[in-house]
Design a protein around this motif. Structure first.
Motif, PDB file in Angstrom:
ATOM      1  N   TRP A  48       0.827  -1.202   0.000  1.00 19.67           N
ATOM      2  CA  TRP A  48       0.000   0.000   0.000  1.00 19.67           C
ATOM      3  C   TRP A  48       0.863   1.254   0.000  1.00 19.67           C
ATOM      4  O   TRP A  48       1.882   1.324   0.676  1.00 19.67           O
ATOM      5  N   ASP A  49       0.422   2.266  -0.750  1.00 19.69           N
ATOM      6  CA  ASP A  49       1.135   3.541  -0.818  1.00 19.69           C
ATOM      7  C   ASP A  49       0.648   4.533   0.226  1.00 19.69           C
ATOM      8  O   ASP A  49       1.430   5.331   0.745  1.00 19.69           O
ATOM      9  N   THR A  50      -0.666   4.524   0.500  1.00 20.58           N
ATOM     10  CA  THR A  50      -1.230   5.499   1.430  1.00 20.58           C
ATOM     11  C   THR A  50      -2.187   4.818   2.397  1.00 20.58           C
ATOM     12  O   THR A  50      -2.818   3.809   2.068  1.00 20.58           O
ATOM     13  N   LEU A  51      -2.293   5.398   3.581  1.00 21.89           N
ATOM     14  CA  LEU A  51      -3.261   4.957   4.579  1.00 21.89           C
ATOM     15  C   LEU A  51      -3.925   6.192   5.168  1.00 21.89           C
ATOM     16  O   LEU A  51      -3.251   7.081   5.701  1.00 21.89           O
ATOM     17  N   ASP A  52      -5.254   6.267   5.033  1.00 21.64           N
ATOM     18  CA  ASP A  52      -6.049   7.342   5.625  1.00 21.64           C
ATOM     19  C   ASP A  52      -6.899   6.759   6.739  1.00 21.64           C
ATOM     20  O   ASP A  52      -7.564   5.728   6.550  1.00 21.64           O
ATOM     21  N   ILE A  53      -6.899   7.419   7.892  1.00 22.23           N
ATOM     22  CA  ILE A  53      -7.644   6.950   9.058  1.00 22.23           C
ATOM     23  C   ILE A  53      -8.492   8.094   9.590  1.00 22.23           C
ATOM     24  O   ILE A  53      -8.022   9.238   9.675  1.00 22.23           O
ATOM     25  N   ALA A  54      -9.727   7.794   9.943  1.00 20.16           N
ATOM     26  CA  ALA A  54     -10.574   8.750  10.658  1.00 20.16           C
ATOM     27  C   ALA A  54     -11.254   7.996  11.792  1.00 20.16           C
ATOM     28  O   ALA A  54     -11.975   7.023  11.545  1.00 20.16           O
ATOM     29  N   LEU A  80       0.762   8.652   5.456  1.00 22.59           N
ATOM     30  CA  LEU A  80      -0.253   8.441   6.489  1.00 22.59           C
ATOM     31  C   LEU A  80      -0.959   9.750   6.805  1.00 22.59           C
ATOM     32  O   LEU A  80      -0.312  10.777   7.035  1.00 22.59           O
ATOM     33  N   SER A  81      -2.296   9.711   6.802  1.00 27.58           N
ATOM     34  CA  SER A  81      -3.103  10.864   7.198  1.00 27.58           C
ATOM     35  C   SER A  81      -4.145  10.392   8.202  1.00 27.58           C
ATOM     36  O   SER A  81      -4.862   9.420   7.948  1.00 27.58           O
ATOM     37  N   VAL A  82      -4.219  11.068   9.350  1.00 26.24           N
ATOM     38  CA  VAL A  82      -5.126  10.659  10.429  1.00 26.24           C
ATOM     39  C   VAL A  82      -5.994  11.844  10.827  1.00 26.24           C
ATOM     40  O   VAL A  82      -5.499  12.961  10.999  1.00 26.24           O
ATOM     41  N   ILE A  83      -7.293  11.592  10.976  1.00 27.03           N
ATOM     42  CA  ILE A  83      -8.238  12.574  11.506  1.00 27.03           C
ATOM     43  C   ILE A  83      -8.827  11.971  12.772  1.00 27.03           C
ATOM     44  O   ILE A  83      -9.323  10.842  12.753  1.00 27.03           O
ATOM     45  N   VAL A  84      -8.763  12.702  13.869  1.00 25.40           N
ATOM     46  CA  VAL A  84      -9.213  12.143  15.141  1.00 25.40           C
ATOM     47  C   VAL A  84     -10.091  13.146  15.878  1.00 25.40           C
ATOM     48  O   VAL A  84      -9.839  14.352  15.853  1.00 25.40           O
ATOM     49  N   GLY A 106       8.441   9.952   8.238  1.00 24.47           N
ATOM     50  CA  GLY A 106       8.060  10.069   6.838  1.00 24.47           C
ATOM     51  C   GLY A 106       6.906  11.030   6.668  1.00 24.47           C
ATOM     52  O   GLY A 106       6.663  11.893   7.521  1.00 24.47           O
ATOM     53  N   GLN A 107       6.175  10.876   5.566  1.00 26.28           N
ATOM     54  CA  GLN A 107       5.093  11.798   5.240  1.00 26.28           C
ATOM     55  C   GLN A 107       3.852  11.435   6.045  1.00 26.28           C
ATOM     56  O   GLN A 107       3.134  10.490   5.722  1.00 26.28           O
ATOM     57  N   CYS A 108       3.598  12.213   7.086  1.00 22.91           N
ATOM     58  CA  CYS A 108       2.535  11.904   8.038  1.00 22.91           C
ATOM     59  C   CYS A 108       1.895  13.203   8.502  1.00 22.91           C
ATOM     60  O   CYS A 108       2.594  14.186   8.775  1.00 22.91           O
ATOM     61  N   GLU A 109       0.573  13.215   8.585  1.00 23.19           N
ATOM     62  CA  GLU A 109      -0.146  14.392   9.071  1.00 23.19           C
ATOM     63  C   GLU A 109      -1.306  13.941   9.941  1.00 23.19           C
ATOM     64  O   GLU A 109      -1.907  12.888   9.712  1.00 23.19           O
ATOM     65  N   THR A 110      -1.610  14.743  10.966  1.00 21.32           N
ATOM     66  CA  THR A 110      -2.730  14.459  11.853  1.00 21.32           C
ATOM     67  C   THR A 110      -3.590  15.706  11.987  1.00 21.32           C
ATOM     68  O   THR A 110      -3.065  16.812  12.174  1.00 21.32           O
ATOM     69  N   PHE A 111      -4.900  15.517  11.882  1.00 20.95           N
ATOM     70  CA  PHE A 111      -5.862  16.599  12.067  1.00 20.95           C
ATOM     71  C   PHE A 111      -6.770  16.252  13.246  1.00 20.95           C
ATOM     72  O   PHE A 111      -7.139  15.092  13.443  1.00 20.95           O
ATOM     73  N   VAL A 112      -7.130  17.267  14.016  1.00 17.39           N
ATOM     74  CA  VAL A 112      -8.062  17.104  15.131  1.00 17.39           C
ATOM     75  C   VAL A 112      -9.371  17.780  14.744  1.00 17.39           C
ATOM     76  O   VAL A 112      -9.381  18.945  14.328  1.00 17.39           O
ATOM     77  N   TYR A 113     -10.472  17.036  14.867  1.00 21.36           N
ATOM     78  CA  TYR A 113     -11.796  17.548  14.495  1.00 21.36           C
ATOM     79  C   TYR A 113     -12.641  17.708  15.754  1.00 21.36           C
ATOM     80  O   TYR A 113     -12.736  16.795  16.576  1.00 21.36           O
ATOM     81  N   HIS A 114     -13.273  18.878  15.887  1.00 17.45           N
ATOM     82  CA  HIS A 114     -14.151  19.105  17.039  1.00 17.45           C
ATOM     83  C   HIS A 114     -15.152  20.200  16.701  1.00 17.45           C
ATOM     84  O   HIS A 114     -14.807  21.202  16.069  1.00 17.45           O
TER      85      HIS A 114
END
Length: 402
Positions: A48-54, A80-84, A106-114
């Motif tokens: 796998w090239d990308t993993l998106d998580i929410a 990797l991109s994560v939304i939590v 590596g290429q990783c980002e995290t977003f916080v949603y509220h």
């Protein structure tokens, strides 16, 4: 990144969408499954090239099972991109810090949603992609130890082409959730995490555990009889990784380290689960009076059952001995009595190592629980996690660690 012609994961490009339902913890545990999906390799490297998580909640208790695998995924070029979410004080400071730690790999980002108006961010979505294929998991599992291993959870896995309509729609939803112009999503960094802690949006792990214990544990009134049964499920031990001293960014960076072996001989720890398709002792077992006896392959005995002398039935509470049989003075098989399978046409079983010893439950493959265990074993044949005792699948014993 892989070239388009090199995108085959395991079996080549999908011709249609394939859906698979999972039932945790009976027949799958999402934590183990995610580890396998993140680790998956094909003939050209990382699958796998990308993993998106929410997810609604992230805790250190869950990340300690995934961080090392995700770090390796990033070091191998994955994105990797994560939304939590942070609602109901269930996401912790340590969980968010564990996500920040991955950014050095590596290429990783995290977003916080509220949403301050009170609408709870509650999705649980995991999307793996390469240029040709995608694997979508939508379920009820958060990234907590209980959510990944212990709780009764359910979900649906869909394998499809990367341009399938369902995959495109999920990507649009993910993009909308991490749209910072809405004011509902913020990119996580060291300073924003400090603000979240200071303003009381996220608790420490210990405080969150105490809150859950205090508020959500239901007990009968003093002296009253319990109306329900009780069964404890144990998670496997986490994969340990080392951390380097805090660098200029203030983020503790993961050092490459060797994960603790999951199935090394003699080291199968408490919390490990084994699924098996059993074979009765002989093709004429009913005629010879052995309809309750099965033989365990030495490869399984030497890992999962190593040193155990008995297993205990979840159904009856009775313990049954594990016996080694010999021919001409040499061990040639290991035998186990499972009375529940006497009338089963095709028995399957779930074994779990607990702090009190190994427990098992057995079902016929045509029963609802037996069918789900067999589906998990079949699914494991697609990715190599299910092993067979001999080459003939019809006559073989099957097993899979989950």
């Amino acid at each position: 990144m892989r070239k388009p012609q090199d995108n085959a994961c395991e079996t080549g490009k999908l011709k249609r969408e394939i859906a698979w339902f999972y039932n945790q913890p009976l027949a799958i545990r999402l934590g183990t499954k995610l580890q396998g999906d993140v680790d998956r390799m094909d003939n050209v490297g990382q699958c796998w090239d990308t993993l998106d998580i929410a997810v609604a909640w992230v805790r250190e208790s869950g990340m300690r099972h995934l961080s090392e695998r995700l770090a390796s995924f990033l070091r191998n070029g994955g994105e990797l991109s994560v939304i939590v979410g942070i609602d109901l004080e269930n996401t912790t400071r340590e969980g968010l810090q564990a996500l920040l730690n991955l950014e050095c790999c590596g290429q990783c980002e995290t977003f916080v949603y509220h949403n301050e108006a009170g609408s709870v961010f509650h999705p649980k979505v995991y999307l793996f992609r390469n240029e040709e294929e995608a694997r979508l998991i939508v379920g009820s599992n958060n990234i907590t130890e209980s959510g990944l291993y212990v709780n009764v959870e359910a979900g649906l896995q869909v394998d499809a082409t990367a341009d399938a309509e369902v995959v495109v729609e999920v990507q649009k939803a993910l993009s909308s959730w991490k749209d910072t112009t809405s004011g509902l999503a913020k990119r996580l960094d060291k300073d924003f995490l400090a603000n979240l802690v200071r303003e009381g949006y996220v608790p420490d792990e210990a405080a969150a555990r105490e809150k859950i214990r205090r508020e959500s544990t239901i007990r009968p009134r003093k002296g009253a009889a319990a109306l329900f049964g009780s069964r404890t499920f144990e998670p496997p031990p986490p994969i340990r990784s080392e951390t380097s001293p805090v660098g200029p960014s203030g983020v503790r960076a993961l050092r490459p380290s060797t994960p603790t072996p999951v199935m090394s001989a003699g080291q199968i720890p408490s919390g490990t689960v084994l699924l098996m398709r059993l074979r009765k002792a002989s093709a004429t077992a009913s005629a010879t009076g052995r309809p309750t006896q099965t033989q365990i392959p030495f490869r399984v005995v030497n890992t999962f059952f190593n040193g155990a002398t008995e297993v205990r039935s979840i159904h009856s509470g009775v313990a049954h001995g594990i016996h080694e049989a010999s021919a001409r003075g040499n061990p040639n098989t290991t035998k186990l009595e499972i009375p529940e399978m006497r009338d089963f046409a095709q028995p399957v079983a779930r074994f779990e190592k607990t702090s009190q010893g190994i427990v098992y439950e057995a079902y016929d493959v045509d029963s609802p629980k037996g069918h789900q265990i067999m589906e998990s074993l079949e699914e494991g044949r697609n990715d190599g996690s299910t092993q067979l005792s001999i080459g003939n699948p019809e006559r073989a014993t099957w097993w899979r660690f989950i």
